[in-house]
Design a protein around this motif. Structure first.
Motif, PDB file in Angstrom:
ATOM      1  N   SER A  50       0.818  -1.210   0.000  1.00  0.00           N
ATOM      2  CA  SER A  50       0.000   0.000   0.000  1.00  0.00           C
ATOM      3  C   SER A  50       0.854   1.262   0.000  1.00  0.00           C
ATOM      4  N   ARG A  51       2.097   1.157   0.432  1.00  0.00           N
ATOM      5  CA  ARG A  51       2.987   2.336   0.423  1.00  0.00           C
ATOM      6  C   ARG A  51       3.293   2.786  -1.001  1.00  0.00           C
ATOM      7  N   TYR A  52       3.369   1.827  -1.939  1.00  0.00           N
ATOM      8  CA  TYR A  52       3.591   2.197  -3.336  1.00  0.00           C
ATOM      9  C   TYR A  52       2.370   2.910  -3.912  1.00  0.00           C
ATOM     10  N   ALA A  53       1.195   2.458  -3.536  1.00  0.00           N
ATOM     11  CA  ALA A  53      -0.023   3.128  -3.971  1.00  0.00           C
ATOM     12  C   ALA A  53      -0.117   4.523  -3.360  1.00  0.00           C
ATOM     13  N   LEU A  54       0.313   4.643  -2.108  1.00  0.00           N
ATOM     14  CA  LEU A  54       0.327   5.953  -1.457  1.00  0.00           C
ATOM     15  C   LEU A  54       1.282   6.898  -2.175  1.00  0.00           C
ATOM     16  N   LEU A  55       2.449   6.400  -2.550  1.00  0.00           N
ATOM     17  CA  LEU A  55       3.411   7.217  -3.286  1.00  0.00           C
ATOM     18  C   LEU A  55       2.834   7.662  -4.620  1.00  0.00           C
ATOM     19  N   LEU A  56       2.151   6.764  -5.323  1.00  0.00           N
ATOM     20  CA  LEU A  56       1.519   7.114  -6.595  1.00  0.00           C
ATOM     21  C   LEU A  56       0.447   8.178  -6.399  1.00  0.00           C
ATOM     22  N   ALA A  57      -0.334   8.060  -5.337  1.00  0.00           N
ATOM     23  CA  ALA A  57      -1.396   9.036  -5.077  1.00  0.00           C
ATOM     24  C   ALA A  57      -0.819  10.409  -4.743  1.00  0.00           C
ATOM     25  N   VAL A  58       0.213  10.447  -3.927  1.00  0.00           N
ATOM     26  CA  VAL A  58       0.811  11.733  -3.541  1.00  0.00           C
ATOM     27  C   VAL A  58       1.504  12.383  -4.736  1.00  0.00           C
ATOM     28  N   LEU A  59       2.252  11.610  -5.504  1.00  0.00           N
ATOM     29  CA  LEU A  59       2.912  12.166  -6.685  1.00  0.00           C
ATOM     30  C   LEU A  59       1.895  12.623  -7.724  1.00  0.00           C
TER      31      LEU A  59
END
Length: 118
Positions: A4-13
């Motif tokens: 989920s951290r990768y999805a969070l990074l995608l959402a923030v970017l």
């Protein structure tokens, strides 16, 4: 591993790129467009704090807001103003939408896996 951290990074970017692209689109036009871009970026700025703290409720409503920005980018594209800024706006809104939806789904799965069996 917490996917989920990768999805969070995608959402923030995606959120940050969407803010930048809104001002890039407005920067080549009049002052009224710059004011409109400022108003459009307020929900993005409000959701950026919650996304940076990985709050799932914020990700849920930010995914619905990303659909609005996707529609805005499509209107800009169809109205005859295709440019790199419009393409970036469309790509960033898609990235933000996918990131927020996947974040909510994967975070729920990870929490379920961590829960001790009763």
């Amino acid at each position: 591993m917490r996917w989920s951290r990768y999805a969070l990074l995608l959402a923030v970017l995606g959120n940050i790129a969407l803010i930048a692209s809104l001002f890039w689109i407005a920067g080549v036009h009049t002052m009224e467009r710059l004011l409109l871009a400022s108003i459009f970026s307020l929900p993005l700025l409000a959701s950026l704090n919650g996304l940076a703290r990985a709050r799932i409720y914020t990700a849920a409503w930010a995914s619905m807001a990303a659909l609005f920005y996707m529609a805005y980018a499509m209107v800009e594209y169809i109205s005859g103003a295709p440019s790199i800024a419009v393409d970036l706006c469309l790509g960033a809104s898609i990235a933000m939408f996918v990131g927020t939806v996947v974040l909510a789904k994967w975070d729920a799965r990870e929490r379920e896996a961590q829960r001790p069996d009763a």
